[in-house]
Scaffold this motif. Structure first.
Motif, PDB file in Angstrom:
ATOM      1  N   GLN A  11       0.835  -1.205   0.000  1.00 32.79           N
ATOM      2  CA  GLN A  11       0.000   0.000   0.000  1.00 32.79           C
ATOM      3  C   GLN A  11       0.867   1.252   0.000  1.00 32.79           C
ATOM      4  OE1 GLN A  11      -2.518  -0.353   3.432  1.00 32.79           O
ATOM      5  NE2 GLN A  11      -3.712  -2.080   2.598  1.00 32.79           N
ATOM      6  N   ASP A  20       4.130   6.001  -5.290  1.00 36.51           N
ATOM      7  CA  ASP A  20       4.182   6.188  -6.755  1.00 36.51           C
ATOM      8  C   ASP A  20       3.212   7.280  -7.220  1.00 36.51           C
ATOM      9  OD1 ASP A  20       6.126   4.232  -6.930  1.00 36.51           O
ATOM     10  OD2 ASP A  20       4.688   2.621  -7.320  1.00 36.51           O
ATOM     11  N   SER A  21       2.047   7.233  -6.601  1.00 37.85           N
ATOM     12  CA  SER A  21       1.057   8.249  -6.975  1.00 37.85           C
ATOM     13  C   SER A  21       1.528   9.643  -6.562  1.00 37.85           C
ATOM     14  CB  SER A  21      -0.286   7.933  -6.335  1.00 37.85           C
ATOM     15  OG  SER A  21      -0.145   7.969  -4.918  1.00 37.85           O
ATOM     16  N   LEU A  22       2.143   9.754  -5.447  1.00 37.41           N
ATOM     17  CA  LEU A  22       2.637  11.046  -4.969  1.00 37.41           C
ATOM     18  C   LEU A  22       3.760  11.555  -5.867  1.00 37.41           C
ATOM     19  CD1 LEU A  22       2.681  10.495  -1.092  1.00 37.41           C
ATOM     20  CD2 LEU A  22       1.205  12.037  -2.365  1.00 37.41           C
ATOM     21  N   LYS A  23       4.591  10.693  -6.323  1.00 39.44           N
ATOM     22  CA  LYS A  23       5.689  11.125  -7.196  1.00 39.44           C
ATOM     23  C   LYS A  23       5.141  11.741  -8.487  1.00 39.44           C
ATOM     24  CE  LYS A  23       9.332   8.019  -5.727  1.00 39.44           C
ATOM     25  NZ  LYS A  23      10.191   6.908  -6.114  1.00 39.44           N
ATOM     26  N   ASN A  24       4.143  11.085  -9.062  1.00 39.84           N
ATOM     27  CA  ASN A  24       3.572  11.592 -10.312  1.00 39.84           C
ATOM     28  C   ASN A  24       2.922  12.963 -10.109  1.00 39.84           C
ATOM     29  OD1 ASN A  24       4.432   9.280 -11.632  1.00 39.84           O
ATOM     30  ND2 ASN A  24       2.546   8.196 -11.199  1.00 39.84           N
ATOM     31  N   ASP A  25       2.178  13.134  -9.026  1.00 40.65           N
ATOM     32  CA  ASP A  25       1.487  14.401  -8.772  1.00 40.65           C
ATOM     33  C   ASP A  25       2.478  15.519  -8.475  1.00 40.65           C
ATOM     34  OD1 ASP A  25      -0.833  13.043  -9.147  1.00 40.65           O
ATOM     35  OD2 ASP A  25      -1.207  12.720  -6.990  1.00 40.65           O
ATOM     36  N   THR A  75       2.402   1.896  -3.436  1.00 44.80           N
ATOM     37  CA  THR A  75       1.400   2.427  -4.400  1.00 44.80           C
ATOM     38  C   THR A  75       1.161   3.901  -4.138  1.00 44.80           C
ATOM     39  OG1 THR A  75       0.371   0.249  -4.426  1.00 44.80           O
ATOM     40  CG2 THR A  75      -0.928   2.065  -5.301  1.00 44.80           C
ATOM     41  N   LYS A  76       1.002   4.224  -2.883  1.00 44.93           N
ATOM     42  CA  LYS A  76       0.758   5.623  -2.527  1.00 44.93           C
ATOM     43  C   LYS A  76       1.944   6.484  -2.907  1.00 44.93           C
ATOM     44  CE  LYS A  76      -0.723   8.366   1.431  1.00 44.93           C
ATOM     45  NZ  LYS A  76      -1.012   8.360   2.890  1.00 44.93           N
TER      46      LYS A  76
END
Length: 1686
Positions: free
Chosen positions: A1583, A1589-1594, A1586-1587
């Protein structure tokens, strides 16, 4: 080496004479006469010197005796120069040795305190010299100078006190004296001579007496004194002051003439014919009688003057060797100097110093030159006249010296003073100076010196230099002491030790250089020879001895002589430690206040050869100073040639030496040359004067003659000079001081007289004033106190008096203490050692008296035995200690037993039923074993009893040892009463006496005597106390009687009985009681006695005065008890008298009838009382006298007993002396016997041990033999019957194999056991076939034959091995037994030798005991007997000779008579006992036969019953012993115990497995929970990723730039992620570990600590799937430092 001569002895043939030398290893030389050539030289007779020698009558033997230290008596065969016999003569000085004139095998020696009689006896070992020491007995021991042997073998000798002793058999037969017990000579007897049947004695008193030889030879003592009075037939008094030492007889023209030597310095010619024509003694020569103290030669002629301590001054003509004149004085001369020519041109003046400090000026002259004697031819050659005498010193004058110009004479003395005199016609004193020590020598400076100075040499190492004093400069009004004379001091400081040290250092350095030089030479030689020299390491030099330390003698070495060398310089010769050198010294200019502190060293030293122990005493030079003469201590003369007139080392290397004087006491005292240097004269301590010719031989022939100086003009008219004869006369300074003192005292006395006259005038004036005062009226008179000007004056006088008294007490304190200590010492010596003094108790009415025994206190040694603890007490103490130890051990064992039992109870509670069962089985087995042991013990006990009974059975010829010993003793002793004097008497062991037992006997006897005497003394002292009390009672009664008699008329009064008084000897202790009155009275009487003695010397009144002084007791010496006792009745009597006087004064009127009656009754009463008191007093006196007589009778009996005890004590003491003499030999014999006994006991113990070992070996051999038999029996049993291989197996069994095995001992790495490995090389086999038909047949015993039982074959091989082991052990046991037998036999032989030696030693000891008993039997024993006790009669009369009588006690006689009767009765009784014993023996023989028949019958019955029951004979003892198999029972119990233990172990293992299974289950549960947690972590990680990775993109879209906060947050999250990854890895590892198949955790090894975590790694790669990874283990530190995990 220097030798002198000690004795000369002429040969009986007068062809030879013997000369004994003195020195180291002296010779005894026999000279031929008259050629005077040495004929024989005898060597090795003594060490130091020969004292005396004598030829035998035949002249074949020569006896010589040596001096200390060996005192060796030697008998020489002088012609063969061989020693025949030798022995030590005595341990003190020996004076004389002579052969007997009638028996040449006998010799006599005498000396200090002894005389010894020698015999040359031929023994089985050869010729022996046996000496018997003369025993003086009651006579005092004396030095024996002279003796003579009588023809019958007796010897008569002289004594020191002048009597003659007649010796016979080594004992003094009689002592001879003159009538009235006067001595034969008034002094020592120096020589005894037998001449023509008469005995001639020569005495030191100057008398020669002739005695009747027959009277002396037959002399015998007539009383206990041992003296016999004999008068001489003739006597000759040679002269006054004559001391004869030796005389010899010669024949002159057929007439006998005797020449005698006088030790006072003379040779006498004597005529001993004692006829009418007898000539008077003629003095042939005179000489000095001792050492010559000083010598000097005339400055103008050949005359010599000498002086000595024999009080004479002698003038010699040394050309003609004759004495010209002699003069005698009252004191001995010590210094002498001939006045030089400048003093007396005639050359006749001599100054002589004497030992009393007097200096006499004498003049020598030719009497023919006097006008009165001119023309007379019978005058002497020279005469000596005393010109002047003066006394400058208080002690001996030691040195005299005239100044060079003759103006001053200096005298030195031992009183540390040097006196100067002005030389004129009469010598006048100038003055004296004090020096630091006794003066040794004086020398004025030679004329070559600018100033005239005096060199003063002192004995204690000081040298002084003073100028000559001028008479006009000295003030001699009050004293002659010169105080302002300039003095230079030199205090010699020893440098000899430093010189020796430097010599030692130089010697060592020289040795080192020589060693180095030798080494270099050796190296050079080696190099020349072409050899290579290896470089060697330097050798370690040996440690040198330490250098001697510097030594300075505590006492300075004495200066012996010295002389000037230059102004202010001088040479010294010293004695003592610093001898051996000549020291060149110089006076320094520095001045010190105290000369003692100076340390002056010489600036030059010359060593003198051979003078370390032989210093130079005198040094003299010839006129030209080209020769130096030295006089040595050993009497030798040395002459040193001097080339340059100066001393140096080179000039003193060469010298001439002459041994002229005695080498012991011939020290050269004076050495000088004649006025013209033609002659040299020396004098020495041996009394000899030697003259030497210094000139060359061509000048000797000139005739020289001494010229005697002519007399002074007017000499014959002069009065004789007054001499100083009193040795205690005042010297010059003392006379001066006395005159000065008298002048001062005279002036003081004149002043005192003036003061006394003034005091007398004042006293008269004072008395006049007192008289005037008395004449005045009373109210106008002055009191006496008013005359005192000041009372403090009297107080001051009293205080001064007290101070003076105190000062006197302090001054006398030391004397007071000294006398007190002396008094205490006297008391300790003479009074404290007394236990009882002599007290004499006198009877009152009779003359009887009784005295106590004077007893000394017993020594403490007699009471030491009483204080010693007895052996019984010691044994009891030891027993008590051992009992206490046993109690302690017992209590300890009880405590330990109790603790053990408690532990057993505790363990028994824990035990299970199985253990109870095992314990019961053990108990059962124990009971069975005990029962079996009891049966065996009973059987063994029965066997032992039978064996003991059979052993105790006596043989047919048995005899009881006690009976045999009794028979032997009876045969030896019974019927024979052996006397101690019998030759076959043997001293029993319990009666053997030694020194210790005899001392105990003497001690017990002395204690008993002392005890009896003390008891008697106590009774006598109580009797004296009774007398004192009776005297007190009588005094009281007499006082009462006096008071009664005052009331009676004079006619009615009875005489008063006398009051007894105590005699002085009844209270001897009063002699030692004193007080100040007694002491003062004693002082007065002593002063009076001294005055009487001065007035009437020798008057009898002095004796009466002394007697009166001793008999006059002081008031306080009266018995204080008597005073106290008499005080009370005196008071009572005085009171009665005063009362009666009062009554008479009151009753002056006429008495009435009643009063008369009363007076009459009082009178009758007083008369009765008077008579009663007198009777009472008489009764007291009579009773006391009766008590004294009774006690006196009792003491007389005790005196008899004490006298017998004293006689017994004397006998025992004589026995003790004999026992002490024999003690050493007895100790040796007894020690030898004890040693042999101990050796015998040791051998017996060894023999017994050998026997025991042999018995053990025998039993072992028997056991081995039985084992061998059992082995063969076992083999036969294993074969069985009809075995076809029996023969083969028997051969295998009996085959002999000799096996030599080499065993190697090794150790394995993991084990510590020792393994034995056989060597690959097998031993050779030796085959011995016993039962085979052919010896050559060979068979293989290593392979089992076909059809043979393999088990049987292996059993046979095992049995063979056992057989070989048994045979080997048997062989070894036999060897050991044989060795033991050899040792036993050898030791038995030694034991026999020791037993023989012991028998011999015991025989020697018994023989010695018999000899000792015989020595004791030789003693005389006093046995007082009464006439009725003597039963030894000859023809009914008492014989005169009791030598064959026997003294026997009545008890012993009665015992012997009774013993006869007892033996007769015992004989009858023994016969009856013998008859009864015979009858009993017959009965016992009959009983024995019946018992044998009964035993055989019972044995047959027993055998019959066993055959009936068992079918054979059975050993019941073996059956009983093997009824129970104990071993099997024990094995069963052990099996049960093992099973029980194994079950316990199985149970423990099951419990352990169960615990492990539970642990595995627990770990599995933990593993499951960990897996679940891991699963949760994995989901969470997914978890988070995943979180993320999402933070890096944003973030990449929204923000274009970087921010600091984001960077930090990112870093935090990355670290957290890493941490989580590590935790995840850790959990995986734990899961892998927990999921193993075995279910157990492996150990992990701690590797390191990093970042706060501990990293662990598995031990092996197989334990982990990921061996390369490292897993952290969380610790509390890591937890606290890490963020929390969600």
């Amino acid at each position: 080496m220097q030798w002198d001569f000690c004795f000369f002895k002429a040969h009986p043939t007068k062809q030879y004479f013997a000369v004994g030398e003195k020195g180291k290893k002296p010779n005894l030389i026999i000279y031929d006469y008259p050629s005077l050539r040495p004929y024989r030289i005898l060597r090795g007779g003594t060490e130091e010197a020969y004292v005396f020698g004598d030829f035998n009558n035949a002249g074949t033997l020569l006896a010589s005796v040596g001096s200390s230290p060996d005192y060796m008596l030697t008998i020489w065969d002088w012609k063969q120069e061989k020693i025949v016999l030798r022995a030590k003569a005595f341990s003190q000085d020996v004076y004389k040795v002579t052969f007997s004139a009638d028996n040449e095998e006998q010799l006599t020696t005498s000396g200090a305190g002894h005389i010894r009689f020698w015999k040359m006896a031929l023994t089985f070992t050869g010729l022996k010299l046996q000496g018997a020491l003369g025993r003086f007995g009651k006579t005092a021991v004396t030095d024996i100078i002279g003796y003579v042997e009588l023809p019958d073998g007796k010897v008569i000798s002289g004594t020191e006190w002048g009597n003659l002793l007649l010796w016979e058999g080594g004992l003094i037969k009689v002592e001879l004296c003159r009538a009235g017990h006067k001595p034969c000579h008034s002094g020592p007897v120096s020589q005894l001579v037998l001449d023509e049947g008469e005995l001639v004695t020569v005495g030191k008193d100057g008398f020669i007496r002739v005695w009747n030889f027959e009277t002396i030879d037959a002399a015998d003592s007539v009383d206990d004194t041992g003296l016999l009075e004999v008068e001489p037939m003739n006597e000759l008094h040679v002269g006054r002051n004559v001391s004869l030492s030796f005389m010899s007889k010669v024949h002159d023209c057929g007439q006998p003439v005797w020449y005698a030597q006088d030790t006072n310095g003379a040779i006498w010619k004597l005529d001993l014919t004692f006829s009418n024509m007898t000539r008077d003694p003629e003095c042939l020569y005179t000489f000095h009688s001792g050492r010559i103290e000083a010598m000097s030669v005339s400055p103008i002629t050949y005359l010599l003057a000498t002086t000595a301590l024999d009080r004479s001054v002698r003038i010699y003509d040394f050309i003609s060797n004759s004495q010209l004149s002699e003069i005698k004085f009252k004191q001995g001369g010590t210094a002498l100097m001939w006045a030089p020519r400048v003093v007396n041109p005639r050359g006749g003046l001599i100054a002589v110093g004497f030992e009393d400090g007097v200096v006499r000026i004498i003049e020598v002259y030719d009497p023919k030159g006097l006008p009165v004697l001119a023309g007379q031819t019978n005058t002497e050659n020279a005469e000596i006249n005393l010109k002047q005498a003066f006394k400058p010193h208080a002690t001996a004058v030691t040195a005299l010296a005239y100044e060079g110009n003759g103006d001053v004479l200096a005298t030195g003395s031992k009183d540390k003073t040097v006196f100067f005199f002005a030389v004129e016609d009469e010598y006048k004193p100038i003055g004296f100076i004090c020096v630091p020590g006794p003066v040794q020598a004086l020398q004025w400076s030679p004329p070559s010196h600018m100033k005239s100075t005096l060199l003063i040499l002192c004995e204690n190492g000081f040298a002084l230099q003073v100028p000559g004093p001028l008479p006009e400069e000295q003030d001699t009004v009050s004293t002659y002491q010169i105080k302002n004379l300039p003095t230079q001091y030199f205090h010699f400081y020893s440098i000899k030790s430093r010189i020796k040290l430097e010599e030692e250092i130089a010697l060592r350095e020289k040795k080192k250089q020589e060693k180095e030089k030798a080494k270099l030479e050796w190296i050079k030689q080696q190099q020349e020879m072409g050899k290579e020299i290896e470089e060697e390491q330097p050798e370690e030099e040996p440690e040198e001895e330490p250098l001697p330390p510097l030594y300075i003698p505590e006492e300075p070495s004495p200066i012996l002589c010295g002389f000037y060398s230059a102004p202010g310089k001088f040479w010294l010769s010293l004695g003592g430690y610093d001898s051996g050198f000549l020291y060149h010294c110089e006076f320094s200019n520095d001045h010190q206040d105290d000369p003692e502190n100076r340390k002056d060293e010489p600036f030059e030293v010359i060593p003198i050869e051979d003078t370390d122990n032989n210093p130079i005493h005198q040094i003299s030079f010839c006129t030209s100073r080209l020769l130096m003469f030295c006089g040595m201590q050993n009497g030798a003369l040395r002459v040193y040639p001097l080339q340059d007139k100066d001393l140096s080392v080179n000039t003193l290397k060469e010298y001439w030496s002459f041994n002229v004087h005695d080498n012991d006491y011939g020290q050269i005292q004076g050495i000088c040359s004649s006025y013209d240097d033609r002659f040299l004269i020396t004098c020495g301590g041996d009394g000899n004067i030697f003259t030497f010719n210094i000139l060359s031989p061509e000048d000797v022939h000139k005739e020289l003659k001494a010229k005697i100086p002519s007399p002074r003009s007017g000499l014959e008219k002069e009065k004789a000079t007054e001499d100083i004869e009193d040795p205690n006369a005042y010297n010059i300074e003392e006379v001066k001081q006395k005159k000065e003192y008298e002048r001062i005292m005279k002036e003081a006395e004149e002043k005192k007289n003036k003061k006394r006259e003034e005091l007398i005038a004042l006293r008269h004036e004072f008395l006049f004033l007192l008289q005037k005062n008395q004449e005045l009226p009373k109210h106008m008179q002055l009191h006496r106190e008013q005359y005192e000007m000041d009372h403090r004056i009297f107080e001051e006088l009293d205080r001064q008096t007290a101070q003076r008294i105190q000062l006197v007490q302090k001054e006398l304190a030391w004397e007071h203490e000294k006398h007190l200590i002396g008094l205490q010492k006297l008391r300790n010596q003479f009074r404290d050692s007394l236990e009882f003094d002599t007290v004499v108790v006198h009877a009152i009415q009779s003359n009887h008296q009784i005295s106590t025994y004077r007893l000394l206190a017993m020594s403490e040694k007699y009471y030491q035995d009483k204080e010693r603890p007895s052996w019984k007490r010691t044994v009891l103490k030891r027993a008590w200690k051992q009992a206490e130890k046993r109690e302690i051990v017992r209590e300890t064992s009880h405590a330990r037993t109790f603790e053990g039992e408690a532990e057993k109870l505790k363990t028994s509670e824990v035990r299970k039923p199985t253990t109870h069962y095992i314990g019961s089985k053990h108990e059962q087995i124990r009971r069975i074993v005990e029962k079996s042991d009891k049966v065996k013990a009973k059987i063994m006990k029965r066997k032992a009893e039978w064996d003991e009974l059979y052993k105790s059975k006596p043989s047919d010829d048995y005899e009881n040892p006690k009976d045999v010993e009794d028979i032997r003793e009876a045969q030896e002793n019974m019927g024979c009463y052996k006397l101690k004097t019998a030759p076959n008497y043997r001293v029993p062991k319990h009666k053997r006496m030694n020194t210790e037992k005899k001392v105990m006997q003497l001690t017990s006897l002395e204690v008993l005597i002392h005890k009896r005497k003390v008891n008697m003394n106590k009774e006598i002292m109580s009797l004296r106390d009774l007398k004192i009390s009776i005297i007190d009672k009588i005094k009281c009664l007499v006082q009462e009687l006096k008071s009664i008699q005052t009331a009676l008329d004079l006619s009615e009064r009875l005489p008063l009985p006398p009051i007894p008084q105590l005699y002085p000897d009844e209270v001897p202790e009063k002699k030692f009681e004193y007080d100040s009155d007694v002491l003062l009275k004693f002082k007065e009487e002593q002063e009076a006695k001294a005055k009487l003695q001065e007035q009437l010397e020798g008057s009898p009144s002095s004796c009466a005065f002394r007697h009166r002084f001793l008999r006059a007791p002081s008031i306080k010496e009266i018995d204080p008890m008597a005073q106290a006792a008499g005080a009370r009745p005196m008071k009572i009597a005085s009171s009665v008298v005063t009362e009666q006087r009062k009554v008479f004064e009151i009753e002056k009127a006429e008495p009435t009838e009643m009063e008369l009656e009363i007076l009459k009754r009082e009178k009758i009463k007083n008369l009765y009382l008077q008579e009663t008191l007198i009777k009472k007093i008489n009764a007291l006196v009579i009773n006391f006298d009766a008590e004294l007589r009774f006690l006196r009778h009792k003491k007389l009996k005790l005196d008899v007993q004490m006298k017998s005890a004293d006689l017994r004590y004397i006998t025992w003491y004589e026995e003790l002396l004999i026992l002490k003499n024999l003690e050493k030999r007895e100790t040796l014999l007894q020690g030898h016997v004890d040693t042999l006994i101990s050796e015998q006991e040791a051998m017996r113990s060894k023999l017994n041990s050998y026997l025991a070992q042999m018995e053990d070996r025998k039993s072992e051999i028997v056991k081995l033999q039985e084992c061998e038999k059992a082995l063969y029996a076992n083999f036969q049993a294993s074969l069985g019957e009809n075995n076809e291989f029996a023969h083969f197996l028997t051969k295998v069994l009996k085959k002999k194999i000799k096996c030599v095995e080499k065993k190697e001992v090794g150790r394995e790495a993991d084990e510590e056991d020792e393994n034995e490995e056989e060597n690959d090389d097998e031993s050779s086999l030796g085959i011995d076939e016993e039962n085979s038909g052919s010896e050559d047949e060979v068979f293989d015993d290593s392979v089992c034959p076909k059809n043979c039982n393999e088990a049987l074959f292996r059993n046979t091989m095992q049995l063979r091995q056992k057989r070989l082991d048994i045979e080997k052990a048997l062989t070894e046991e036999k060897k050991v037994a044989a060795n033991l037998r050899k040792k036993y036999n050898a030791l038995a032989k030694k034991a026999k030798v020791v037993e023989t030696s012991l028998d011999t030693a015991e025989t020697e000891l018994e023989t010695f005991q018999w000899e000792k008993q015989q020595r004791l039997n030789e003693l005389y024993v006093v046995v007082p007997l009464k006439l009725h006790q003597v039963e030894y009669l000859v023809n009914g009369e008492m014989p005169s000779d009791f030598s064959q009588a026997l003294v026997f006690t009545n008890q012993s006689l009665e015992y012997l008579q009774k013993r006869m009767v007892d033996l007769h009765n015992e004989k009858i009784m023994q016969r009856e006992i013998y008859k009864k014993a015979q009858e009993q023996h017959k009965q016992l023989v009959q009983d024995k036969k019946e018992m044998d028949i009964n035993i055989r019958r019972l044995e047959e019955k027993c055998s019959h019953l066993m055959m009936k029951k068992f079918g054979r004979l059975v050993d019941f003892e073996a059956v009983q012993a093997h009824s129970v198999n104990i071993r099997m029972e024990e094995l069963e119990v052990q099996i049960m115990e093992k099973e029980y233990v194994h079950s316990q172990e199985l149970q423990e293992w099951e419990e352990r497995i169960l615990d492990l299974r539970q642990q595995l289950m627990k770990l599995t549960k933990e593993n499951t929970s960990k897996l679940q947690q891991l699963n949760r972590f994995c989901l969470e990680k997914q978890q988070l990723e995943t979180k993320l990775d999402s933070l890096k993109n944003d973030l990449g879209v929204e923000f274009q730039g970087t921010r600091t906060t984001d960077i930090k947050e990112k870093a935090r999250l990355e670290s957290r992620l890493k941490h989580m990854a590590r935790n995840t890895a850790l959990l995986r590892e734990e899961i892998n570990l927990l999921s193993r198949k075995d279910g157990c955790l492996r150990e992990l090894a701690l590797l390191s600590r990093k970042d706060g975590c501990l990293f662990l790694q598995p031990l092996s790669p197989q334990d982990s799937e990921t061996p390369t990874e490292t897993f952290p283990v969380l610790t509390p530190e890591t937890v606290t430092n890490s963020p929390s995990i969600p």
